[in-house]
Enzyme design. Sequence first.
Site, PDB file in Angstrom:
ATOM      1  N   SER A 143       0.840  -1.196   0.000  1.00  0.00           N
ATOM      2  CA  SER A 143       0.000   0.000   0.000  1.00  0.00           C
ATOM      3  C   SER A 143       0.873   1.243   0.000  1.00  0.00           C
ATOM      4  CB  SER A 143      -0.889  -0.003   1.246  1.00  0.00           C
ATOM      5  OG  SER A 143      -1.548   1.245   1.366  1.00  0.00           O
ATOM      6  N   TYR A 154      -2.329  -1.376  10.128  1.00  0.00           N
ATOM      7  CA  TYR A 154      -2.338  -1.755   8.708  1.00  0.00           C
ATOM      8  C   TYR A 154      -1.025  -1.345   8.045  1.00  0.00           C
ATOM      9  CZ  TYR A 154      -3.877  -1.535   3.772  1.00  0.00           C
ATOM     10  OH  TYR A 154      -3.998  -1.676   2.406  1.00  0.00           O
ATOM     11  N   LYS A 158       2.061  -3.706   6.380  1.00  0.00           N
ATOM     12  CA  LYS A 158       2.499  -3.625   4.973  1.00  0.00           C
ATOM     13  C   LYS A 158       4.000  -3.337   4.900  1.00  0.00           C
ATOM     14  CE  LYS A 158      -1.403  -4.292   2.708  1.00  0.00           C
ATOM     15  NZ  LYS A 158      -1.606  -5.426   1.800  1.00  0.00           N
TER      16      LYS A 158
END
Length: 232
Positions: A143, A154, A158
């Site tokens: 991302s 999150y 990543k």
Amino acid sequence: MDIQQKTALVTGASRGVGMRVARALADRGCHLILHSRNTAGTDALAAQLKKQGARVHQVAAELADPDALESLIAEVKDVCGGKLDILYNNAAVMTPYLSRFTVPASDYAVSFQVNAIAPAKLCDAFIPGMLERGWGRVVNVTSGIADQPELMAYSCSKAALDRYVRDMVPTLKGTNVLMNLLDPGWLRTDLGGPDAPNDPDSVLPGALVPVLLDQEAGSGKLYRAQDYAQKP
Ligand SMILES: NC(=O)c1ccc[n+]([C@@H]2O[C@H](COP(=O)([O-])OP(=O)(O)OC[C@H]3O[C@@H](n4cnc5c(N)ncnc54)[C@H](OP(=O)(O)O)[C@@H]3O)[C@@H](O)[C@H]2O)c1
């Protein structure tokens, strides 16, 4: 790059990016192993691809569950006879947007398990066979998220996945097994939400670029799907 008859696992194939990637791989003649949490999630896609003449197998696993991940790896090995050519690690979870400094440890735990550990263990399970056979393409979906501490679980998960790819580059150097990262861009999927600027279909053709690379392209690079999207 001819990828006809290659066997590909796409995780998170029930919707969003994964569904589009799976369709695009089937269009190019791949055999598809479609993953989601319940096989019902990929029923419609599987029926559509089979109608087109593709060979399709559906698998299910909750990637937050390490035992389910192990079972998934065993099932995929069984389905492809241990010969997986393309691994498209796409499934991910995004825990809720929270005030900065308040993201609970449990959000980090689930994010790391689904978004970093599961793809890493799938890589560990299938890259050695690709190296033995002399061909493989691995795409890990990352991302472009930045400066959003509200989504820290999150984004950190990543970053861990990015690091897995980066640190595997010397191992893959000089081989025809390539592992790269794809940033799909901010898309109006379930994960991206309704305010995202990009239509989910804009992930193609860019999402296939890291699959279709020649050996010389090497590993460890970040491909941005929106760089290849047709802008209105
Ligand atoms: N959309 C964006 O704006 C955006 C931006 C940057 C990066 N990405 C990345 O792009 C990838 C695809 O995102 P998307 O927008 O297509 O998401 P999506 O539409 O929400 O689809 C997520 C997929 O992942 C699967 N999944 C979710 N949680 C799972 C779990 N715990 N265990 C197993 N499977 C799980 C879902 O399966 P079920 O159907 O079974 O739930 C679904 O197939 C992700 O890696 C995401 O981080 C997306």
